[in-house]
Write a protein that holds these residues in place. Structure first.
Motif, PDB file in Angstrom:
ATOM      1  N   TYR A   1       0.831  -1.202   0.000  1.00 53.98           N
ATOM      2  CA  TYR A   1       0.000   0.000   0.000  1.00 53.98           C
ATOM      3  C   TYR A   1       0.869   1.256   0.000  1.00 53.98           C
ATOM      4  O   TYR A   1       1.886   1.330   0.700  1.00 53.98           O
ATOM      5  CB  TYR A   1      -0.910   0.031   1.236  1.00 53.98           C
ATOM      6  CG  TYR A   1      -1.825  -1.160   1.352  1.00 53.98           C
ATOM      7  CD1 TYR A   1      -3.060  -1.175   0.718  1.00 53.98           C
ATOM      8  CD2 TYR A   1      -1.449  -2.278   2.103  1.00 53.98           C
ATOM      9  CE1 TYR A   1      -3.910  -2.270   0.828  1.00 53.98           C
ATOM     10  CE2 TYR A   1      -2.288  -3.373   2.212  1.00 53.98           C
ATOM     11  CZ  TYR A   1      -3.510  -3.365   1.568  1.00 53.98           C
ATOM     12  OH  TYR A   1      -4.341  -4.450   1.675  1.00 53.98           O
ATOM     13  N   LYS A   2       0.432   2.243  -0.767  1.00 48.96           N
ATOM     14  CA  LYS A   2       1.178   3.492  -0.844  1.00 48.96           C
ATOM     15  C   LYS A   2       0.217   4.648  -1.099  1.00 48.96           C
ATOM     16  O   LYS A   2      -0.636   4.566  -1.994  1.00 48.96           O
ATOM     17  CB  LYS A   2       2.214   3.423  -1.972  1.00 48.96           C
ATOM     18  CG  LYS A   2       3.103   4.652  -2.108  1.00 48.96           C
ATOM     19  CD  LYS A   2       4.188   4.373  -3.140  1.00 48.96           C
ATOM     20  CE  LYS A   2       5.174   5.522  -3.261  1.00 48.96           C
ATOM     21  NZ  LYS A   2       6.275   5.213  -4.180  1.00 48.96           N
ATOM     22  N   VAL A   3       0.346   5.701  -0.321  1.00 46.69           N
ATOM     23  CA  VAL A   3      -0.469   6.904  -0.489  1.00 46.69           C
ATOM     24  C   VAL A   3       0.480   8.085  -0.639  1.00 46.69           C
ATOM     25  O   VAL A   3       1.322   8.325   0.229  1.00 46.69           O
ATOM     26  CB  VAL A   3      -1.402   7.146   0.720  1.00 46.69           C
ATOM     27  CG1 VAL A   3      -2.214   8.416   0.515  1.00 46.69           C
ATOM     28  CG2 VAL A   3      -2.327   5.957   0.930  1.00 46.69           C
ATOM     29  N   VAL A   4       0.355   8.808  -1.753  1.00 45.19           N
ATOM     30  CA  VAL A   4       1.206   9.971  -2.011  1.00 45.19           C
ATOM     31  C   VAL A   4       0.322  11.210  -2.063  1.00 45.19           C
ATOM     32  O   VAL A   4      -0.561  11.322  -2.914  1.00 45.19           O
ATOM     33  CB  VAL A   4       1.980   9.823  -3.329  1.00 45.19           C
ATOM     34  CG1 VAL A   4       2.844  11.057  -3.575  1.00 45.19           C
ATOM     35  CG2 VAL A   4       2.843   8.565  -3.299  1.00 45.19           C
ATOM     36  N   ILE A   5       0.550  12.124  -1.129  1.00 45.83           N
ATOM     37  CA  ILE A   5      -0.224  13.364  -1.043  1.00 45.83           C
ATOM     38  C   ILE A   5       0.664  14.498  -1.538  1.00 45.83           C
ATOM     39  O   ILE A   5       1.619  14.894  -0.862  1.00 45.83           O
ATOM     40  CB  ILE A   5      -0.687  13.627   0.396  1.00 45.83           C
ATOM     41  CG1 ILE A   5      -1.498  12.430   0.911  1.00 45.83           C
ATOM     42  CG2 ILE A   5      -1.510  14.909   0.473  1.00 45.83           C
ATOM     43  CD1 ILE A   5      -1.804  12.488   2.393  1.00 45.83           C
ATOM     44  N   VAL A   6       0.377  14.985  -2.729  1.00 51.69           N
ATOM     45  CA  VAL A   6       1.166  16.067  -3.320  1.00 51.69           C
ATOM     46  C   VAL A   6       0.630  17.397  -2.799  1.00 51.69           C
ATOM     47  O   VAL A   6      -0.562  17.689  -2.915  1.00 51.69           O
ATOM     48  CB  VAL A   6       1.105  16.021  -4.856  1.00 51.69           C
ATOM     49  CG1 VAL A   6       1.918  17.160  -5.456  1.00 51.69           C
ATOM     50  CG2 VAL A   6       1.623  14.676  -5.366  1.00 51.69           C
ATOM     51  N   LYS A   7       1.509  18.200  -2.217  1.00 51.31           N
ATOM     52  CA  LYS A   7       1.109  19.438  -1.555  1.00 51.31           C
ATOM     53  C   LYS A   7       1.237  20.666  -2.445  1.00 51.31           C
ATOM     54  O   LYS A   7       0.439  21.592  -2.381  1.00 51.31           O
ATOM     55  CB  LYS A   7       1.971  19.650  -0.301  1.00 51.31           C
ATOM     56  CG  LYS A   7       1.840  18.548   0.747  1.00 51.31           C
ATOM     57  CD  LYS A   7       0.502  18.616   1.443  1.00 51.31           C
ATOM     58  CE  LYS A   7       0.459  17.680   2.645  1.00 51.31           C
ATOM     59  NZ  LYS A   7      -0.808  17.781   3.373  1.00 51.31           N
ATOM     60  N   ALA A   8       2.295  20.728  -3.237  1.00 51.83           N
ATOM     61  CA  ALA A   8       2.562  21.920  -4.043  1.00 51.83           C
ATOM     62  C   ALA A   8       3.386  21.505  -5.248  1.00 51.83           C
ATOM     63  O   ALA A   8       4.123  20.513  -5.193  1.00 51.83           O
ATOM     64  CB  ALA A   8       3.316  22.958  -3.196  1.00 51.83           C
ATOM     65  N   PRO A   9       3.271  22.217  -6.367  1.00 54.43           N
ATOM     66  CA  PRO A   9       2.530  23.472  -6.583  1.00 54.43           C
ATOM     67  C   PRO A   9       1.030  23.275  -6.770  1.00 54.43           C
ATOM     68  O   PRO A   9       0.273  24.226  -6.725  1.00 54.43           O
ATOM     69  CB  PRO A   9       3.168  24.023  -7.866  1.00 54.43           C
ATOM     70  CG  PRO A   9       3.604  22.797  -8.601  1.00 54.43           C
ATOM     71  CD  PRO A   9       4.056  21.826  -7.556  1.00 54.43           C
TER      72      PRO A   9
END
Length: 245
Positions: free
Chosen positions: A56-64
């Motif tokens: 399992y992998k969760v990637v939360i991209v914050k910016a830009p």
């Protein structure tokens, strides 16, 4: 490659923060990553949080920009809200580096800098205390750098996944998504009647395929697969996989 003073100062500040707060007593799988990319067309920096545990992998991209992508075993989902839709494979530089090393049967267990050069790209891996801390990939005039920092944090990956609604409803056949396994990494472009996937196979060779409703080399449900560019061995592997399905 020219990097601004502001970027250098920001990087130094972040490295200092990591040094102050770093501890070996952390839950395996939580990372903060920065990705800096530069080319003749400009440059950008992306920051993201990564939660990873087993398959399992969760990637939360914050910016830009803000969006989320998820990997559950061999399935991938993406979206900019709590609803994520099924998509073709997504890999960050960490995934690419580990898969490349595994495919080539390379040893990076000793701390140091490792550089691997293929005809179309190069990958440079920086290992510290047995962990990959930085990855540099060069493809043509595009240089992408990922800085990987581990932080202490307790988390339950399934509780994080429970925040998102995952949608599998897609007109594309499952065999299309299974083609992911032949790519080291890839990008997708879409036209009126086709989807084209362009990238590199696990050996670092160019691989380009197209799926459409009109014609192709192989029939997949209501679609056709056309192999535009591939080595003989990869073509054979794709053909065998389709036959098995």
């Amino acid at each position: 490659m020219k990097i601004s003073k502001e970027f250098n100062y920001s990087l130094i500040y972040i490295i200092l923060l990591v040094t102050v707060f770093y501890t070996t007593a952390f839950s395996d799988g939580y990372y903060v990553r920065m990705v800096y990319e530069t080319s003749k067309y400009g440059n950008f920096m992306r920051s993201e949080e990564v939660y990873e545990s087993g398959d399992y992998k969760v990637v939360i991209v914050k910016a830009p920009e803000s969006f989320v992508w998820v990997k559950i075993k061999d399935k991938y989902y993406i979206g900019n809200s709590n609803t994520l839709t099924r998509t073709f494979q997504i890999k960050d530089l960490s995934d690419i580096a580990y898969e490349y090393v595994k495919s080539k049967k390379l040893d990076i267990s000793v701390d140091g800098v490792y550089k691997f050069v293929e005809e179309a790209f190069s990958i440079e891996v920086f290992v510290v205390s047995g962990e990959i801390m930085r990855i540099v990939r060069k493809v043509g005039d595009v240089t992408t750098i990922m800085y990987i920092n581990s932080f202490p944090k307790q988390f339950d990956i399934k509780s994080i996944l429970a925040k998102y609604k995952l949608l599998d409803n897609t007109a594309l056949p499952e065999e299309f998504f299974q083609l992911s396994k032949f790519f080291l990494w890839a990008s997708i472009s879409e036209g009126k009647d086709y989807i084209r996937i362009n990238g590199y196979d696990k050996e670092g060779k160019e691989l380009e395929i197209e799926i459409n409703k009109v014609s192709g080399d192989y029939k997949i449900g209501a679609y056709y697969l056309r192999i535009i560019r591939a080595t003989n061995s990869t073509t054979k592997e794709i053909k065998n996989a389709l036959r098995d399905n």
